[in-house]
Design an enzyme around this catalytic site. Sequence first.
Site, PDB file in Angstrom:
ATOM      1  CE  LYS A   1      41.648  33.895  38.871  1.00 41.25           C
ATOM      2  NZ  LYS A   1      42.136  32.893  38.991  1.00 41.25           N
TER       3      LYS A   1
ATOM      4  CE1 TYR B   1      37.039  47.866  71.058  1.00 41.70           C
ATOM      5  CE2 TYR B   1      38.201  47.606  68.989  1.00 41.70           C
ATOM      6  CZ  TYR B   1      37.608  48.830  69.490  1.00 41.70           C
ATOM      7  OH  TYR B   1      37.504  49.624  69.290  1.00 41.70           O
TER       8      TYR B   1
HETATM    9  C1  LIG Z   1      42.793  31.713  38.441  1.00 40.40           C
HETATM   10  C2  LIG Z   1      43.425  31.059  37.592  1.00 40.40           C
HETATM   11  C3  LIG Z   1      44.649  30.928  36.208  1.00 40.40           C
HETATM   12  C4  LIG Z   1      45.890  30.745  37.551  1.00 40.40           C
HETATM   13  O1  LIG Z   1      46.051  30.826  38.983  1.00 40.40           O
HETATM   14  P1  LIG Z   1      47.640  30.525  39.773  1.00 40.40           P
HETATM   15  O2  LIG Z   1      47.411  30.223  40.970  1.00 40.40           O
HETATM   16  O3  LIG Z   1      47.412  32.693  40.403  1.00 40.40           O
HETATM   17  O4  LIG Z   1      48.619  30.954  38.452  1.00 40.40           O
HETATM   18  C5  LIG Z   1      44.533  29.960  35.749  1.00 40.40           C
HETATM   19  N1  LIG Z   1      44.037  29.036  34.922  1.00 40.40           N
HETATM   20  C6  LIG Z   1      42.473  30.113  35.446  1.00 40.40           C
HETATM   21  C7  LIG Z   1      41.822  28.944  34.875  1.00 40.40           C
HETATM   22  C8  LIG Z   1      41.988  31.109  36.535  1.00 40.40           C
HETATM   23  O5  LIG Z   1      41.062  30.913  36.611  1.00 40.40           O
END
Ligand SMILES: *Cc1c(COP(=O)(O)O)cnc(C)c1O
Length: 356
Positions: free
Chosen positions: A35, A253
């Site tokens: 994702k 800055y």
């Molecule tokens: C993002 C996600 C994962 C993976 O999580 P990690 O901590 O990056 O391994 C697994 N299951 C769901 C439903 C997620 O949204």
Amino acid sequence: MPRPLSATINTAALANNLAVARRFAPSAKIWAVVKANAYGHGLARVFPGLRATDGFGLLDLDEAVKLRELGWAGPILLLEGFFRPTDLDLVDRYSLTTALHSDEQLRMLELARLSKPVNIQLKMNSGMNRLGYTPERFQAAWERARAAQGVGQITLMTHFSDADGERGIQAQMAVFERGAQGISGARSLANSAATLWHPASHFDWVRPGIILYGASPSGVHAAIQDTGLQPVMTFSSELIAVQTLAEGQTVGYGSIFAARGPMRIGVVACGYADGYPRLAPEGTPVVVDGVLTRIVGRVSMDMLTVDLTPCPAANVGTRVELWGPALPIDTVASACGTVGYELMCALAPRVPMRAQ
Ligand SMILES: *Cc1c(COP(=O)(O)O)cnc(C)c1O
């Protein structure tokens, strides 16, 4: 000439990390979670390194379509499911598996006209309290889904809130077992932390994300030091100027850093518009000329400034590693009060990125 800032994606490290996940969960299949554009690495860039996976998990329909266009014919899981009835046209056309966490989604599926049944992952809310059916309502939801013509295989799914922490997964596991009691079907529970540290949660499918990119689910690099995971992203730049400060002179800055004596400062072509956190405090680690040193002064939009005291040979053109094999992203993130997940996802589109 482009600025000397870039990110490289190590394809061999991705393949290695997928193999590490398999070693930790040898009896489970793997949803490689890609994702958020593969946690900022680029879906097309990570695909060659992860093609030995059993399936890909992601959120956006257009990313799912892109994976099909890259030639992936295997399972694709929509981790949040679908949002509108028209989404189901694409779910059908591209043979996607979808999480199903609500009656609204189930209703859309019941009303949809599909060419074939859709495989679903029926999600239970076992304590995270974001998505899913309560354990009390889970059985009824499963029965209703099973009766729906548009539903194919049903996998049982939940998500852990504390698999990387002290609370662990016991309480959620107990809730899940109670709610799923007597229901047959494959199970998918484990994120990266549970894949590494809670084998009792592996069951049929695990869903690792962050470990595939070589970072720690807990945000602490030491926690993954002995796993064989390798960093995938190298974020690097160069010094574009060197300043020599006298005692009392400031840099950047707000003049938040003042030299306590004569010192050299390196100016690095990387700023918050590249995705480097502006909140990085003085002392945030950075590697210059292969030597560990620290950020001084405020991170600005296009530049940041570093203490060259430990690397006297550094000059204009010297390589700077912001994170990568010489400096774990988790170490930089914890100095900034965040986790590697956020840094890798926040890399700006203007940073040139390539796979190697
Ligand atoms: C993002 C996600 C994962 C993976 O999580 P990690 O901590 O990056 O391994 C697994 N299951 C769901 C439903 C997620 O949204």
